[in-house]
Design a protein around this motif. Structure first.
Motif, PDB file in Angstrom:
ATOM      1  N   PHE A 211       0.810  -1.225   0.000  1.00  0.00           N
ATOM      2  CA  PHE A 211       0.000   0.000   0.000  1.00  0.00           C
ATOM      3  C   PHE A 211       0.841   1.272   0.000  1.00  0.00           C
ATOM      4  CE2 PHE A 211       0.107  -0.716   4.699  1.00  0.00           C
ATOM      5  CZ  PHE A 211       0.525   0.547   5.125  1.00  0.00           C
ATOM      6  N   MET A 212       2.123   1.174   0.409  1.00  0.00           N
ATOM      7  CA  MET A 212       2.980   2.361   0.357  1.00  0.00           C
ATOM      8  C   MET A 212       3.264   2.791  -1.084  1.00  0.00           C
ATOM      9  SD  MET A 212       5.708   1.785   3.491  1.00  0.00           S
ATOM     10  CE  MET A 212       6.656   3.242   3.050  1.00  0.00           C
ATOM     11  N   ARG A 213       3.026   1.896  -2.046  1.00  0.00           N
ATOM     12  CA  ARG A 213       3.207   2.263  -3.452  1.00  0.00           C
ATOM     13  C   ARG A 213       2.124   3.228  -3.928  1.00  0.00           C
ATOM     14  NH1 ARG A 213       4.445  -3.887  -5.772  1.00  0.00           N
ATOM     15  NH2 ARG A 213       6.213  -4.310  -4.377  1.00  0.00           N
ATOM     16  N   SER A 214       1.069   3.359  -3.126  1.00  0.00           N
ATOM     17  CA  SER A 214       0.025   4.331  -3.454  1.00  0.00           C
ATOM     18  C   SER A 214       0.295   5.691  -2.818  1.00  0.00           C
ATOM     19  CB  SER A 214      -1.347   3.823  -2.979  1.00  0.00           C
ATOM     20  OG  SER A 214      -1.813   2.780  -3.799  1.00  0.00           O
ATOM     21  N   TYR A 215       1.310   5.769  -1.962  1.00  0.00           N
ATOM     22  CA  TYR A 215       1.671   7.055  -1.351  1.00  0.00           C
ATOM     23  C   TYR A 215       2.143   8.041  -2.418  1.00  0.00           C
ATOM     24  CZ  TYR A 215       1.586   5.372   3.526  1.00  0.00           C
ATOM     25  OH  TYR A 215       1.211   4.901   4.746  1.00  0.00           O
ATOM     26  N   THR A 229      -5.035  -2.779  -9.229  1.00  0.00           N
ATOM     27  CA  THR A 229      -3.873  -2.623  -8.346  1.00  0.00           C
ATOM     28  C   THR A 229      -4.228  -1.769  -7.140  1.00  0.00           C
ATOM     29  OG1 THR A 229      -2.360  -2.816 -10.234  1.00  0.00           O
ATOM     30  CG2 THR A 229      -1.476  -1.855  -8.219  1.00  0.00           C
ATOM     31  N   THR A 230      -5.045  -0.734  -7.362  1.00  0.00           N
ATOM     32  CA  THR A 230      -5.493   0.102  -6.251  1.00  0.00           C
ATOM     33  C   THR A 230      -6.305  -0.710  -5.257  1.00  0.00           C
ATOM     34  OG1 THR A 230      -5.531   2.084  -7.654  1.00  0.00           O
ATOM     35  CG2 THR A 230      -6.822   2.157  -5.626  1.00  0.00           C
ATOM     36  N   ASN A 235      -6.928  -3.446   0.019  1.00  0.00           N
ATOM     37  CA  ASN A 235      -7.054  -4.643   0.856  1.00  0.00           C
ATOM     38  C   ASN A 235      -5.851  -4.811   1.780  1.00  0.00           C
ATOM     39  OD1 ASN A 235      -9.404  -5.084  -0.529  1.00  0.00           O
ATOM     40  ND2 ASN A 235      -8.729  -6.917  -1.600  1.00  0.00           N
ATOM     41  N   ALA A 236      -4.664  -4.504   1.248  1.00  0.00           N
ATOM     42  CA  ALA A 236      -3.450  -4.604   2.069  1.00  0.00           C
ATOM     43  C   ALA A 236      -3.496  -3.598   3.220  1.00  0.00           C
ATOM     44  CB  ALA A 236      -2.213  -4.372   1.198  1.00  0.00           C
ATOM     45  N   VAL A 272     -12.692   5.712  -4.397  1.00  0.00           N
ATOM     46  CA  VAL A 272     -13.442   6.010  -3.169  1.00  0.00           C
ATOM     47  C   VAL A 272     -13.135   4.999  -2.073  1.00  0.00           C
ATOM     48  CG1 VAL A 272     -15.480   4.701  -3.941  1.00  0.00           C
ATOM     49  CG2 VAL A 272     -15.728   6.518  -2.238  1.00  0.00           C
ATOM     50  N   ASN A 273     -12.934   3.731  -2.423  1.00  0.00           N
ATOM     51  CA  ASN A 273     -12.654   2.721  -1.401  1.00  0.00           C
ATOM     52  C   ASN A 273     -11.296   2.942  -0.747  1.00  0.00           C
ATOM     53  OD1 ASN A 273     -15.097   1.195  -1.711  1.00  0.00           O
ATOM     54  ND2 ASN A 273     -14.274   0.379  -3.624  1.00  0.00           N
ATOM     55  N   MET A 274     -10.323   3.390  -1.516  1.00  0.00           N
ATOM     56  CA  MET A 274      -9.026   3.714  -0.937  1.00  0.00           C
ATOM     57  C   MET A 274      -9.140   4.927  -0.016  1.00  0.00           C
ATOM     58  SD  MET A 274      -5.850   3.314  -0.366  1.00  0.00           S
ATOM     59  CE  MET A 274      -4.934   2.270  -1.513  1.00  0.00           C
TER      60      MET A 274
END
Length: 442
Positions: A211-215, A229-230, A235-236, A272-274
């Motif tokens: 999930f840090m890859r979404s930072y 991927t999001t 989920n992670a 929205v879920n993220m």
């Protein structure tokens, strides 16, 4: 990992009866063999086999109940045998049938003797299956651990499956749906069955690596990720937050220092879920940090509150109405948690009991279990000793059929109550519409 919970043995006797197909007549010999795919699909259809798993026999006495239990066990044995069938559809149906049974019944005594056989089947489906079959196997692993509870039996199951979960989760070439399922299942299985807190931290690091890859990057740009991927990262993050609820104070302090400055940027994510997962995780971090230190302060508190308030009143036209409605509801609660240290209490009623969800820790735990048992959550709250232990509900309560019947209202009375509630709700909405001020969406 539930080290604080006592090793439990499910002795709770399931007094409900299984809704049998009229064609079976309660005889084992009438269950169709798995000779071809059509017969397999028909026999393995859990929608017919378990459509009324909670129904109680009013007539027939012990003989009918015993026959029903025998038929149920026979069908479960067929499902277990069919998880190694050559047909992918048959294996998928068998996994779904076992999932439906475990989600809606207490099967500890039956499962305990066959746990390693089921574990071997799950392992085989995870390694050799594809897509939906892997997802079903991952979910079944969680339900198996929930049935076995926190103890040696579930630990043995998890020790076999954990390396496979991690391999799939971190393998960029693996099926994306399987990785998403493993992200969710690994989190709950770790909560239930992991026996070493250091291994819990190691699993959390695996989730962080995703999930840090979404930072937001150091240069201020946001990574470009596809929706699947999001969802994996979401989920992670949720599984990471679940394991955060059982961490020591020192670990919570280190995690807060590392991630709280970065998590608010996930609130800008297009998904929205993220955004919701990030918001709930922020509220959880604030709650845990304040439990350790009532004077806890966050440097960027005001900008964070402004951002949360913006999401709680979001009226952007380019977003779907359902997304905005869901987002506003969640972020109103998150804003109260951060600003006022308040939590919107929720009461869960089941049978003659009730349980209060009064913290973000409790909410994250409840949501994690409910994701797997679904509509069977109330039944597990009533009868599953392990889940009752998790939520501090005490031993299962025995309520006889006469008491349950006396507590039920008639269909006509229920209709009158619903009609009155509908009328009151309609009046309130009409009054609100007449006096509405916020017209930002229009």
């Amino acid at each position: 990992m539930m080290g604080c919970f006592e090793d439990t043995k499910m002795s709770w006797k399931d007094a409900t009866t299984f809704q049998l197909d009229n064609r079976s007549g309660g005889q084992h010999g009438s269950v169709q063999p798995f000779s071809d795919e059509d017969a397999s699909i028909e026999t393995l259809s859990h929608s017919s086999s378990f459509s009324d798993a909670m129904s109680v026999a009013d007539e027939g006495g012990e003989a009918v109940e015993e026959t029903a239990q025998e038929d149920l066990q026979y069908k479960l044995k067929v499902f277990i045998d069919s998880t190694v069938d050559k047909s992918a559809k048959t294996r998928q149906g068998a996994l779904d049938g076992l999932k439906a049974a475990m989600a809606t019944r207490i099967l500890y005594e039956f499962i305990s003797d066959r746990r390693m056989t089921i574990t071997d089947s799950i392992e085989r489906c995870l390694k050799k299956g594809k897509g939906q079959e892997q997802c079903a196997a991952a979910s079944l692993a969680c339900l198996l651990c929930i049935q076995l509870g926190s103890g040696i039996e579930s630990e043995d199951v998890f020790k076999t499956l954990k390396p496979i979960f991690k391999n799939i989760l971190l393998d960029g070439a693996a099926n994306i749906q399987a990785r998403q399922a493993c992200a969710t299942s690994l989190g709950l299985c770790t909560l239930v069955a992991e026996d070493d807190i250091l291994d819990v931290y190691a699993t959390m690091e695996s989730f962080e690596s995703l999930f840090m890859r979404s930072y937001v990057k150091e240069d201020g740009s946001r990574p470009s990720l596809n929706p699947q991927t999001t969802l994996l990262h979401t989920n992670a993050l949720l599984s990471w937050a679940l394991l955060l609820t059982i961490c020591t104070g020192s670990q919570v302090k280190a995690v807060t220092h590392k991630h709280l400055p970065k998590l608010p940027r996930l609130l800008e994510n297009d998904d929205v879920n993220m955004r919701i997962a990030a918001g709930e995780t922020i509220a959880l971090l604030f709650e845990l940090a304040r439990d350790m230190d009532p004077e806890f302060e966050y440097d960027d508190w005001e900008p964070l509150c402004d951002k949360l308030n913006s999401l709680a009143t979001d009226c952007n036209k380019h977003r779907a109405k359902t997304d905005k409605r869901k987002q506003r509801s969640v972020f109103r609660d998150v804003l109260k948690a951060v600003e006022e240290r308040d939590f919107q209490t929720e009461t869960i009623r089941f049978s003659t009991e009730r349980m209060t969800i009064d913290s973000w820790v409790r909410k994250r735990t409840y949501d994690a279990f409910r994701e797997f048992v679904g509509s069977g959550m109330n039944y597990h709250l009533q009868a599953n000793e392990f889940i009752r232990d998790v939520f501090e509900l005490g031993p299962p309560m025995l309520v006889d059929a006469a008491t349950l019947k006396s507590m039920k209202i008639s269909r006509f009375e229920r209709h009158l109550c619903n009609a009155a509630a509908f009328k009151a709700r309609t009046k309130a909405r009409n009054k609100f519409r007449d006096k509405r001020i916020d017209v930002g969406e229009f």
